[in-house]
Motif scaffolding. Sequence first.
Motif, PDB file in Angstrom:
ATOM      1  N   PHE A   1      -6.550   7.356  -7.863  1.00  0.00           N
ATOM      2  CA  PHE A   1      -7.182   7.366  -6.320  1.00  0.00           C
ATOM      3  C   PHE A   1      -8.443   7.159  -6.452  1.00  0.00           C
ATOM      4  CE2 PHE A   1      -2.972   9.039  -4.712  1.00  0.00           C
ATOM      5  CZ  PHE A   1      -2.760   7.814  -3.884  1.00  0.00           C
ATOM      6  N   GLY A   2      -9.298   7.949  -7.006  1.00  0.00           N
ATOM      7  CA  GLY A   2     -10.699   7.989  -7.274  1.00  0.00           C
ATOM      8  C   GLY A   2     -11.213   6.462  -7.837  1.00  0.00           C
ATOM      9  N   LEU A   3     -10.526   6.071  -8.711  1.00  0.00           N
ATOM     10  CA  LEU A   3     -10.923   4.833  -9.427  1.00  0.00           C
ATOM     11  C   LEU A   3     -10.577   3.574  -8.848  1.00  0.00           C
ATOM     12  CD1 LEU A   3     -10.179   5.449 -13.333  1.00  0.00           C
ATOM     13  CD2 LEU A   3     -12.192   5.339 -12.389  1.00  0.00           C
ATOM     14  N   ALA A   4      -9.348   3.720  -8.079  1.00  0.00           N
ATOM     15  CA  ALA A   4      -8.974   2.853  -7.044  1.00  0.00           C
ATOM     16  C   ALA A   4     -10.021   2.581  -5.896  1.00  0.00           C
ATOM     17  CB  ALA A   4      -7.524   3.012  -6.514  1.00  0.00           C
TER      18      ALA A   4
ATOM     19  N   ALA B   1       0.560   1.456 -10.536  1.00  0.00           N
ATOM     20  CA  ALA B   1       0.534   1.690  -9.124  1.00  0.00           C
ATOM     21  C   ALA B   1      -0.914   1.759  -8.563  1.00  0.00           C
ATOM     22  CB  ALA B   1       1.298   2.944  -8.837  1.00  0.00           C
ATOM     23  N   GLY B   2      -1.901   2.124  -9.438  1.00  0.00           N
ATOM     24  CA  GLY B   2      -3.406   2.445  -8.942  1.00  0.00           C
ATOM     25  C   GLY B   2      -3.911   0.832  -8.941  1.00  0.00           C
TER      26      GLY B   2
ATOM     27  N   ARG C   1       5.507  10.509 -12.736  1.00  0.00           N
ATOM     28  CA  ARG C   1       5.730  11.433 -13.767  1.00  0.00           C
ATOM     29  C   ARG C   1       4.885  10.929 -15.285  1.00  0.00           C
ATOM     30  NH1 ARG C   1      10.772  11.089 -11.398  1.00  0.00           N
ATOM     31  NH2 ARG C   1      11.585  12.989 -10.718  1.00  0.00           N
ATOM     32  N   GLN C   2       4.504   9.700 -15.200  1.00  0.00           N
ATOM     33  CA  GLN C   2       4.010   9.126 -16.612  1.00  0.00           C
ATOM     34  C   GLN C   2       2.683   8.254 -16.146  1.00  0.00           C
ATOM     35  OE1 GLN C   2       7.178   6.509 -17.976  1.00  0.00           O
ATOM     36  NE2 GLN C   2       8.297   8.378 -18.680  1.00  0.00           N
ATOM     37  N   ALA C   3       1.861   8.526 -17.189  1.00  0.00           N
ATOM     38  CA  ALA C   3       0.461   7.872 -16.972  1.00  0.00           C
ATOM     39  C   ALA C   3       0.801   6.291 -16.786  1.00  0.00           C
ATOM     40  CB  ALA C   3      -0.390   8.062 -18.135  1.00  0.00           C
ATOM     41  N   LYS C   4       1.634   5.609 -17.242  1.00  0.00           N
ATOM     42  CA  LYS C   4       1.759   4.264 -17.156  1.00  0.00           C
ATOM     43  C   LYS C   4       2.185   3.933 -15.581  1.00  0.00           C
ATOM     44  CE  LYS C   4       6.545   3.826 -18.781  1.00  0.00           C
ATOM     45  NZ  LYS C   4       7.540   3.266 -19.749  1.00  0.00           N
ATOM     46  N   THR C   5       2.850   4.778 -15.089  1.00  0.00           N
ATOM     47  CA  THR C   5       3.135   4.647 -13.724  1.00  0.00           C
ATOM     48  C   THR C   5       1.715   4.576 -12.801  1.00  0.00           C
ATOM     49  OG1 THR C   5       5.323   5.483 -13.730  1.00  0.00           O
ATOM     50  CG2 THR C   5       4.500   5.324 -11.673  1.00  0.00           C
ATOM     51  N   LEU C   6       0.940   5.517 -13.045  1.00  0.00           N
ATOM     52  CA  LEU C   6      -0.165   5.727 -12.275  1.00  0.00           C
ATOM     53  C   LEU C   6      -1.319   4.467 -12.751  1.00  0.00           C
ATOM     54  CD1 LEU C   6      -1.241   9.505 -13.293  1.00  0.00           C
ATOM     55  CD2 LEU C   6      -0.571   8.484 -11.062  1.00  0.00           C
ATOM     56  N   ILE C   7      -1.170   3.774 -13.827  1.00  0.00           N
ATOM     57  CA  ILE C   7      -1.868   2.658 -14.174  1.00  0.00           C
ATOM     58  C   ILE C   7      -1.484   1.706 -13.137  1.00  0.00           C
ATOM     59  CG2 ILE C   7      -2.532   0.912 -15.942  1.00  0.00           C
ATOM     60  CD1 ILE C   7      -2.411   3.156 -17.827  1.00  0.00           C
TER      61      ILE C   7
ATOM     62  N   ILE D   1       0.608  -1.106   0.092  1.00  0.00           N
ATOM     63  CA  ILE D   1       0.027   0.000  -0.132  1.00  0.00           C
ATOM     64  C   ILE D   1       0.897   1.309  -0.115  1.00  0.00           C
ATOM     65  CG2 ILE D   1      -1.634   1.491   1.396  1.00  0.00           C
ATOM     66  CD1 ILE D   1      -2.919  -1.186   2.483  1.00  0.00           C
ATOM     67  N   LEU D   2       1.922   1.225   0.819  1.00  0.00           N
ATOM     68  CA  LEU D   2       2.851   2.395   1.129  1.00  0.00           C
ATOM     69  C   LEU D   2       3.590   2.694  -0.437  1.00  0.00           C
ATOM     70  CD1 LEU D   2       4.325   2.229   4.595  1.00  0.00           C
ATOM     71  CD2 LEU D   2       2.708   3.968   3.708  1.00  0.00           C
ATOM     72  N   LEU D   3       4.017   1.456  -0.951  1.00  0.00           N
ATOM     73  CA  LEU D   3       5.012   1.552  -2.375  1.00  0.00           C
ATOM     74  C   LEU D   3       4.022   2.093  -3.350  1.00  0.00           C
ATOM     75  CD1 LEU D   3       7.053  -1.541  -1.948  1.00  0.00           C
ATOM     76  CD2 LEU D   3       7.767   0.663  -1.765  1.00  0.00           C
ATOM     77  N   ALA D   4       2.928   1.490  -3.274  1.00  0.00           N
ATOM     78  CA  ALA D   4       2.072   1.966  -4.659  1.00  0.00           C
ATOM     79  C   ALA D   4       1.531   3.520  -4.234  1.00  0.00           C
ATOM     80  CB  ALA D   4       0.640   1.132  -4.467  1.00  0.00           C
ATOM     81  N   SER D   5       1.389   3.932  -2.979  1.00  0.00           N
ATOM     82  CA  SER D   5       1.098   5.407  -2.803  1.00  0.00           C
ATOM     83  C   SER D   5       2.121   6.225  -3.072  1.00  0.00           C
ATOM     84  CB  SER D   5       0.790   5.636  -1.403  1.00  0.00           C
ATOM     85  OG  SER D   5      -0.403   4.636  -1.021  1.00  0.00           O
ATOM     86  N   PHE D   6       3.272   5.907  -2.764  1.00  0.00           N
ATOM     87  CA  PHE D   6       4.327   6.741  -3.241  1.00  0.00           C
ATOM     88  C   PHE D   6       4.567   6.826  -4.649  1.00  0.00           C
ATOM     89  CE2 PHE D   6       6.751   5.089   1.036  1.00  0.00           C
ATOM     90  CZ  PHE D   6       5.950   5.785   1.689  1.00  0.00           C
ATOM     91  N   TYR D   7       4.493   5.790  -5.423  1.00  0.00           N
ATOM     92  CA  TYR D   7       4.490   5.970  -6.871  1.00  0.00           C
ATOM     93  C   TYR D   7       3.367   6.709  -7.444  1.00  0.00           C
ATOM     94  CZ  TYR D   7       8.888   2.794  -7.505  1.00  0.00           C
ATOM     95  OH  TYR D   7      10.097   2.507  -7.449  1.00  0.00           O
ATOM     96  N   ILE D   8       2.324   6.731  -6.965  1.00  0.00           N
ATOM     97  CA  ILE D   8       1.185   7.449  -7.367  1.00  0.00           C
ATOM     98  C   ILE D   8       1.488   9.069  -6.979  1.00  0.00           C
ATOM     99  CG2 ILE D   8      -1.309   8.151  -7.015  1.00  0.00           C
ATOM    100  CD1 ILE D   8      -1.751   5.079  -6.651  1.00  0.00           C
ATOM    101  N   PHE D   9       1.738   9.201  -5.893  1.00  0.00           N
ATOM    102  CA  PHE D   9       2.080  10.750  -5.422  1.00  0.00           C
ATOM    103  C   PHE D   9       3.257  11.384  -6.330  1.00  0.00           C
ATOM    104  CE2 PHE D   9       0.529  10.080  -0.710  1.00  0.00           C
ATOM    105  CZ  PHE D   9      -0.460  10.307  -1.241  1.00  0.00           C
ATOM    106  N   TYR D  10       4.219  10.453  -6.548  1.00  0.00           N
ATOM    107  CA  TYR D  10       5.448  11.147  -7.405  1.00  0.00           C
ATOM    108  C   TYR D  10       5.482  10.822  -8.989  1.00  0.00           C
ATOM    109  CZ  TYR D  10       7.036  12.267  -2.670  1.00  0.00           C
ATOM    110  OH  TYR D  10       7.034  12.982  -1.155  1.00  0.00           O
TER     111      TYR D  10
END
Length: 697
Positions: free
Chosen positions: A305-308, A250-251, A242-248, A231-240
């Motif tokens: 975060f909303g979709l998650a 990590a979400g 830079r790219q949409a694929k990271t959000l996908i 949970i923490l690692l995914a949160s860190f990657y979402i917060f920081y």
Amino acid sequence: MSKKKKAVVPSQPSQPQPASKTTPLPVQKNAVGKSATPPEPFVEPADQPFELIRFDKRVKWFTAIWLGLFLILALSKIHFSSIPYWNQVIPDGSNPKRGLIAGTPRAIRMDEWAAMVPFVLSQANNGYPQENPAIGGEKPGLVVYLPIKHFITVFRPNYWGFTFLDTDRGFAWNGLFYPFFGLLVVVYLFLVLTKNQFWLSLFGAVWFVLSPAIAWWSFSPLTHVFSGSLILLASFYIFYARQAKTLIWAGVLFAWALITFSLNLYPPYQVPFGYLLIFLLIGFVWSNYRKELLFNQLIGKIITFGLAGLVIAAVVYAYYVDAKPTIDVMSNTVYPGKRSDSGGTGFIANWLSEYYSGWLLNDQRFPKEWLNICELSHAVTFMPVIAISLGLYFSKTKKIDPLLTIILAYSVILLVWIQFGFPTFLAKATLLDVSPTRRTQVPLGMANVVLAVLYLAYIRGRSLAISASVKTALIAFVVVFMVYAAWLNLTDSNGYYKAYQLFIPTLFFMVLNYLMLPVQSFRYKAVLVSGLMVLFSLPSLGINPLSVGLSPITEHVLYQKVSELHKQEPKARWVVIGSQYLTYLVTATGVNQLSGIKFMPDFKTMRVLDPTAKRDSAYNRYAHTVYASYIDGRDSTIIVNQFEDGYTVALDPCSPKLKTLDAKYFIFEKKPQPVEVRCMTQVATLGSIEIYKRNDF
């Protein structure tokens, strides 16, 4: 390539800025007129480019080797279960070391080898059902952490092996998953929190996983550590990101990990450990507030975060609809459902007992006032020295490290809860009332390790000017503190310890506490301290034995005979009269038995035995259930609650009530009296154990 000026590479965190960049101090004179070198001024480590996990060669090689070892051991049926203890508790004439590779099976771990392992095998032998009366009423597999045919298995990765491996290898996958993957994700988490200090992260993770609070509980706390760290690692990657694929990715990971954490229902760990996750998240973002990163892709992050959140809500709701009747029964039990705590039941010697317990205690040798080795276990603490040292850093720099400060605050809060307690309203408001102090000390122990690792990362590359008098005071504090710890353990153990036994452990941790002080700095200080703690923790590898397969259970003559009869009449119910251990072993066969451990009450059964619910409070609980013979000619049934987690049912084995419950097969611990089996025919004799079948079916 041009030979003009090359780019300057920023120095690593371990390297202080060159002395030439600081203002030279004048040479001072000492009392006899000789020159004295003044203390070095505080030097901040150079800023590094911000990154989360640096997947360099070391990290990649470690990950590959670690995962490869996991697969080799799982496919070889090797695990850490104490099930070879069955060779001792119910010997059947076979090799007493059947299934044991190395180490010692632990009787104290009976909630593992006598409860959870038979539960798992009962599920496997019945095709992983949702309803299993041998384990408890309603649908126990939905709230007990067991393999089950339900979508919730997606969030129980330790049981995935049962879906594509045979039972022995699936069980090995289950037993190895959290020690291996728990350590792996803790390494990753420490890499982020320590700014990619590899050896400190690796040593810190080993120290964490081998802490007595985890090892003496058969690594079970790692179920929440694994998902919580993700949970923490995914949160860190979402917060920081830079790219949409990271959000996908990590979400997706965030949603999966949060569901996994939430649906592993054990509030005594979940609540305090959940707070630790929140504190770590706040502290890390606070320490690494980078507006250009946090607000980059802001809309995408909010959507992620909303979709998650929608996925989490949908999954939890679908689970709740299926599990609500079972949750309602469990939450309304006398124990543990109605259990409520206000804290204050811990003892301060236990907070400092880990300095000595690893050297001098085991499951057979411990002060009787300390309950048992599992209940007293937690982790070594360096909190007092760290608190004083952080105060010194603040006095010199006028700065605080938010991450360290907030974890220190968390540790102090939990310590207050354990030692002094909270007012009832505050205990309930914080939800800590569901976490008795003996359980809270496990997350506190975890926090102590995290605090120490983060502190060692913090002081790397930070020198601090301290006067000789302050250094002397700090060293004196360490000496006094360790002498106090020794005295406290000596007096609180009521004569169990002898003073000479505590000398070497006291000296060892006196040195480690001294090294934690900012009185001197050297390059490999963090690795040295964490490495010494790994050496101190290595004996914990021997807490859990190295075992292979399930033969201590599946090759036992009682298991095989009951399984044979069960195949002939799969719908018949069973009752064990006498030994609780016999009934634990019978559970593993998958038969539907009345006796045994009931994770939650089976009211349908108990209403037949107790029609007026007169003894409801005795069996409305998680309980070890033992059946005994009691014949008075009036078909009486006596139900007695003998322990907080156990009760006995005494009745006539030929009672019409048992026929109503379809109880057809009876196992007697020893040769029964003729009156006990007047309605039965003997079908098997296994040494002193006899199996009978009722004639009136």
